[in-house]
Design a protein around this motif. Sequence first.
Motif, PDB file in Angstrom:
ATOM      1  N   UNK A  20      10.080  11.307   5.819  1.00 19.19           N
ATOM      2  CA  UNK A  20       9.101  10.302   5.418  1.00 19.19           C
ATOM      3  C   UNK A  20       9.644   8.915   5.712  1.00 19.19           C
ATOM      4  N   UNK A  21       8.762   8.065   6.234  1.00 23.18           N
ATOM      5  CA  UNK A  21       9.182   6.705   6.550  1.00 23.18           C
ATOM      6  C   UNK A  21       9.341   5.894   5.269  1.00 23.18           C
ATOM      7  N   UNK A  22      10.292   5.003   5.261  1.00 20.13           N
ATOM      8  CA  UNK A  22      10.475   4.144   4.096  1.00 20.13           C
ATOM      9  C   UNK A  22       9.356   3.121   4.037  1.00 20.13           C
ATOM     10  N   UNK A  23       8.959   2.717   2.842  1.00 19.35           N
ATOM     11  CA  UNK A  23       7.867   1.750   2.722  1.00 19.35           C
ATOM     12  C   UNK A  23       8.211   0.451   3.447  1.00 19.35           C
ATOM     13  N   UNK A  24       7.203  -0.149   4.036  1.00 13.31           N
ATOM     14  CA  UNK A  24       7.414  -1.423   4.704  1.00 13.31           C
ATOM     15  C   UNK A  24       6.165  -2.262   4.534  1.00 13.31           C
ATOM     16  N   UNK A  25       6.342  -3.541   4.536  1.00  9.98           N
ATOM     17  CA  UNK A  25       5.230  -4.447   4.287  1.00  9.98           C
ATOM     18  C   UNK A  25       4.734  -5.031   5.599  1.00  9.98           C
ATOM     19  N   UNK A  26       4.404  -4.178   6.540  1.00 12.46           N
ATOM     20  CA  UNK A  26       3.904  -4.642   7.832  1.00 12.46           C
ATOM     21  C   UNK A  26       2.557  -5.324   7.650  1.00 12.46           C
ATOM     22  N   UNK A  27       2.324  -6.368   8.437  1.00 11.71           N
ATOM     23  CA  UNK A  27       1.033  -7.050   8.384  1.00 11.71           C
ATOM     24  C   UNK A  27      -0.058  -6.224   9.047  1.00 11.71           C
ATOM     25  N   UNK A  28       0.305  -5.470  10.070  1.00  8.18           N
ATOM     26  CA  UNK A  28      -0.669  -4.659  10.810  1.00  8.18           C
ATOM     27  C   UNK A  28      -0.169  -3.223  10.829  1.00  8.18           C
ATOM     28  N   UNK A  29      -1.012  -2.305  10.393  1.00  4.00           N
ATOM     29  CA  UNK A  29      -0.668  -0.890  10.368  1.00  4.00           C
ATOM     30  C   UNK A  29      -1.827  -0.090  10.937  1.00  4.00           C
ATOM     31  N   UNK A  30      -1.580   1.191  11.148  1.00  4.11           N
ATOM     32  CA  UNK A  30      -2.657   2.073  11.585  1.00  4.11           C
ATOM     33  C   UNK A  30      -3.813   2.023  10.595  1.00  4.11           C
ATOM     34  N   UNK A  31      -3.504   2.084   9.299  1.00  4.31           N
ATOM     35  CA  UNK A  31      -4.571   2.079   8.297  1.00  4.31           C
ATOM     36  C   UNK A  31      -5.312   0.749   8.276  1.00  4.31           C
ATOM     37  N   UNK A  32      -4.608  -0.359   8.400  1.00  8.94           N
ATOM     38  CA  UNK A  32      -5.303  -1.653   8.372  1.00  8.94           C
ATOM     39  C   UNK A  32      -6.252  -1.784   9.555  1.00  8.94           C
ATOM     40  N   UNK A  33      -5.861  -1.266  10.701  1.00  6.05           N
ATOM     41  CA  UNK A  33      -6.735  -1.315  11.876  1.00  6.05           C
ATOM     42  C   UNK A  33      -7.935  -0.395  11.716  1.00  6.05           C
TER      43      UNK A  33
END
Length: 676
Positions: A20-33
């Motif tokens: 499992x990937x560690x949580x990250x606070x990316x501004x753009x993700x697959x889900x956001x798109x």
Amino acid sequence: MPKHLVTSAFLAMLLLTVPAASPRAAEVTFESLVREMTDLDALASFPDPAFDCAQASSYDRRSTDPAVLTDENWFANGDRGHHIRKETRNGADEWVMLDAEGPGAIVRIWSANAPDAGIVRIYLDNAPEPIIEMPLQDMLDGAHAPFLAPIAGVRALGWNSHLPIPYARHCKITASQPNFYYQINYRTYTKNVDVESFRPEQALAAQDLLENTRQILASPDTLPQTGPRAITNYNETIAPGARVEMRLEGEGAIQTITCRPTARDLERALRQCVLTITFDDQKTPSVEAPLGDFFGTAPGINPYKSLPSGVHDDGTLYSQWVMPYRKSATLRLTNHGDAPVEVDGAVVSGPRPWTPRSLYFHTTWRAQFDIPTQPRQDWTFVAMKGKGRFVGDMLHVTNPVKNWWGEGDEKIYVDGETFPSHFGTGSEDYFGYAWCSNELFVHAYHNQPRCDGPNNYGQTCVSRFHILDTIPFTKDFKFDMEVWHSVNTRVSMAATSYWYARPGAKDLAKPIDPADLRIVTPPPLPEPKRVEGALEGEKLEILSVSGGKPSIQRSSVWTWSGEEQLWWVDGAPGDVLALGFDAPEDGSYNVYAVFTKAIDYGVMQLSVNGVKAGEPLDFFNDGVIVSEEVHLGAFNLKQGQNTLAVEITGANEKCDPKRHMFGLDYLLLRPVRDSN
């Protein structure tokens, strides 16, 4: 090599084998798109984080100089099989379609002939192994997770996917075969934007979100709305030369407009009634378009259901574009016709704060009549100066002939570009279909709700809405489409363009001239010429087929009798197509036939009533031609039904792609006694 086929079973396996990937606070993700795919409110603000949108395509690389207006340069039309370069990996060739620095995201992939591309591989962040490796046809056919309909699918012969694929640093897309058409639309964010690169297991983790998105795209006219709303109903009869007005006060946004028009000649009324919308008492309205065109339908009522607009089966027009304003919005509808028009509907508005990123909604309408198709030219849909984003268009074409009107490529210039960052492969390709198909289709993002026919004659209405593939601009924007017709004639076009912009943006179009609010009626078509006594291939009974797809192909470009042929595609060696044809009486007949030959046609063994018609015939030709009459031989025929069998035996070594096509224009029977 294992293939990264992104199926549910494969994703489940990945979840078991990939940490499992560690949580990250990316501004753009697959889900956001994915959320952006149905978020019309987001379009009403300038993007944050900011990005550019461009297109990689197979456009003809001879097009280099917009000052050289020839078919050998700026209007070159060989848009198939062009790539950035060829690479060799693990001893096999790969053709590079896209090589883009990140951060970014793929937001649309289209092809006219996905089966010819072979295996597509998507490499992210300079990794040596692809994150996705699968046949392009599986990626685009809508039947393979997570590329499922209606996010992906085939519509009017065009293969599409709108599933976003984000990447942090770099994206390269290759194909194992070169000879196909493609378009790839992609975003590039500013360097400081944190984008989380796509991983296949993300699609499984987002199954609920993807399923909800699929449901919205399947029923886009019922887009969920939240928050307080004010509904202003109206029912007005507008006399000739009169107008009605509605004014909304206070900071907010128009969320929905519905309108059910009634008139003696509704098609004409929808063009002659002009809707304007002015925000915050600006001198020039932001929206100015004929009523029907504003709602994406022209001419007349053409039912379709898309995310931002559509037409219900009962004739109700709807718009779901979000239109913010700081203080007020004024809607006016003016009847420039000579008969009264009744309109009944509602405007739904709600609170929405105006921010430094808020954008006014704009609609630009432009029409031109009797446009010559020679010499070639670029025809401008819309041009503007300012800061905003382009979100779609509808095109209405009146074509006086059956020949194809849309070989033209879109050319989109952003922020002072001298060479377009979107250079297309054909008008229908831009609108998401292919092969000049006149098949009607509707979708949340693109549509062909009207194409009169036969072939491409008469009135055509097509639209495309740029939601995830919206195109931001900071200084200026121009959208051109080539007028590229297959014959020398004259067409009429009306383009409706939708865009958002910050206050102060300038639309370079002239105000609507009421004289342009008309619909051209194309002249009646002459009857197609037929060969006397011909047994038309398209009318022969299909007795059996062991593989491939037989159909009727229609075109006035070639010299087919009756402008149609029997067309058999995608069979394989050993497949047999059996056709029934009638003889007037028992006897010996010389059998003649006329065939089509082209680069992707096969080698066939023909037989009549079980007797071979000589050696196999090779239907390969470098270019499409219709043969002279071919003597198949003399055969004993019975009165009534006889059988012509066509067996695929192979393909010419020059055939590319090897689709083993077969085209029969007609058979002709001549009694032997009459032939001597």
